[in-house]
Design a protein around this motif. Structure first.
Motif, PDB file in Angstrom:
ATOM      1  N   UNK A   1       0.831  -1.206   0.000  1.00  0.00           N
ATOM      2  CA  UNK A   1       0.000   0.000   0.000  1.00  0.00           C
ATOM      3  C   UNK A   1       0.865   1.256   0.000  1.00  0.00           C
ATOM      4  N   UNK A   2       1.887   1.263   0.863  1.00  0.00           N
ATOM      5  CA  UNK A   2       2.761   2.429   0.927  1.00  0.00           C
ATOM      6  C   UNK A   2       3.518   2.624  -0.379  1.00  0.00           C
ATOM      7  N   UNK A   3       3.935   1.524  -0.995  1.00  0.00           N
ATOM      8  CA  UNK A   3       4.658   1.608  -2.263  1.00  0.00           C
ATOM      9  C   UNK A   3       3.774   2.202  -3.353  1.00  0.00           C
ATOM     10  N   UNK A   4       2.516   1.757  -3.399  1.00  0.00           N
ATOM     11  CA  UNK A   4       1.581   2.276  -4.407  1.00  0.00           C
ATOM     12  C   UNK A   4       1.330   3.763  -4.194  1.00  0.00           C
ATOM     13  N   UNK A   5       1.093   4.160  -2.928  1.00  0.00           N
ATOM     14  CA  UNK A   5       0.855   5.574  -2.627  1.00  0.00           C
ATOM     15  C   UNK A   5       2.065   6.418  -3.021  1.00  0.00           C
ATOM     16  N   UNK A   6       3.255   5.926  -2.690  1.00  0.00           N
ATOM     17  CA  UNK A   6       4.471   6.665  -3.038  1.00  0.00           C
ATOM     18  C   UNK A   6       4.602   6.821  -4.549  1.00  0.00           C
ATOM     19  N   UNK A   7       4.297   5.752  -5.285  1.00  0.00           N
ATOM     20  CA  UNK A   7       4.386   5.822  -6.752  1.00  0.00           C
ATOM     21  C   UNK A   7       3.398   6.834  -7.316  1.00  0.00           C
ATOM     22  N   UNK A   8       2.163   6.863  -6.763  1.00  0.00           N
ATOM     23  CA  UNK A   8       1.159   7.815  -7.230  1.00  0.00           C
ATOM     24  C   UNK A   8       1.590   9.248  -6.950  1.00  0.00           C
ATOM     25  N   UNK A   9       2.165   9.488  -5.798  1.00  0.00           N
ATOM     26  CA  UNK A   9       2.643  10.835  -5.450  1.00  0.00           C
ATOM     27  C   UNK A   9       3.737  11.272  -6.414  1.00  0.00           C
ATOM     28  N   UNK A  10       4.676  10.359  -6.695  1.00  0.00           N
ATOM     29  CA  UNK A  10       5.766  10.685  -7.618  1.00  0.00           C
ATOM     30  C   UNK A  10       5.214  10.979  -9.010  1.00  0.00           C
ATOM     31  N   UNK A  11       4.262  10.159  -9.465  1.00  0.00           N
ATOM     32  CA  UNK A  11       3.678  10.367 -10.787  1.00  0.00           C
ATOM     33  C   UNK A  11       2.949  11.711 -10.855  1.00  0.00           C
TER      34      UNK A  11
END
Length: 271
Positions: free
Chosen positions: A228-238
């Motif tokens: 979950x944290x990895x997905x959220x981090x990826x969305x923020x970066x995108x």
């Protein structure tokens, strides 16, 4: 006459021969035979058995077997050799049995201690999370192996085939627990074993299932939370990249419009 009778009684009592006590363990529900070492038994010899102070069996000169204790009704078998078989033995049959053979004024005895064990339970292993701690980058936790209502057993932790620790109980029926500290993701094979003289039960340990890393460790998150944290981090970066791209695109468009004629600016030179 009185003195002679008293002297005879004194000799009789002090002529009793008691050998070393024989200890026998048996599983509840099984049959056990208490074998005597009496030799050269004659028809005139009287052999009796006692359980504690209760007379339970006898073979006399008439080869008659008598069973006086109701607790053992239909469960005893007396042999001509003096041995005694107890069928369908119960936990309450645990105790001391005495075989006596009388020959004139001489009496020989053999004493047996019978320990009746109930079927052993499989140990239970739980994680004691309150004892979890972190040292440097290595997470450790305490596991607890437990059994309930047991007696005459030993509870042990093994690492492979090597004994790590153990605890024993003798007569009382109690609950036993034995702790073990292990490292998170340790690949060694551990097992908890409960045993008595006639049987054992083993529970193998999977540290990956029971030993979780401490919350203060770098590896504090579960797999689901980590994803979950990895997905959220990826969305923020995108999202950040998209904002930057849009910003630079707007700058380029503005610069391009400034360079084109007829953009509303007055031409230089005389009218």
């Amino acid at each position: 006459m009185f003195l002679w009778s008293l002297l005879s009684c004194f000799i009789c009592i002090h002529d009793v021969k008691a050998d070393a006590i024989k200890i026998i363990s048996v599983m509840e529900g099984d049959a056990v035979t208490l074998d005597t070492d009496f030799t050269n038994i004659q028809r005139k010899d009287a052999i009796t058995w006692k359980f504690g102070e209760s007379h339970i069996a006898e073979v006399n000169k008439h080869s008659l077997y008598t069973y006086a204790d109701e607790r053992f009704r239909d469960r005893l078998k007396m042999h001509p050799t003096g041995s005694l078989t107890i069928k369908n033995i119960r936990f309450t049959d645990s105790g001391y049995y005495t075989a006596s053979i009388g020959r004139s004024r001489r009496t020989s005895q053999e004493i047996f201690r019978v320990i009746v064990d109930a079927p052993l339970p499989v140990p239970e292993i739980i994680s004691n999370s309150s004892q979890c701690s972190s040292s440097s980058s290595v997470s450790r936790c305490v596991l607890l192996c437990s059994v309930v209502n047991v007696s005459h057993v030993t509870l042990s932790w093994y690492k492979g085939n090597s004994l790590l620790s153990s605890i024993s109980v003798s007569d009382l029926s109690i609950s036993l627990s034995l702790p073990l500290e292990v490292e998170y993701q340790e690949k060694n094979t551990y097992s908890c074993v409960i045993n008595n003289p006639i049987s054992n039960q083993t529970k193998h340990l999977n540290t990956m299932q029971l030993c979780q890393p401490c919350s203060s460790s770098v590896q504090c998150c579960s797999f689901t939370e980590a994803v979950f944290r990895l997905v959220v981090s990826a969305l923020v970066i995108m999202a950040a990249v998209a904002v930057l791209v849009d910003h630079f695109r707007s700058i380029k468009v503005e610069q391009k419009m400034r360079k084109q004629p007829g953009n509303g600016q007055s031409p230089s030179g005389p009218q």
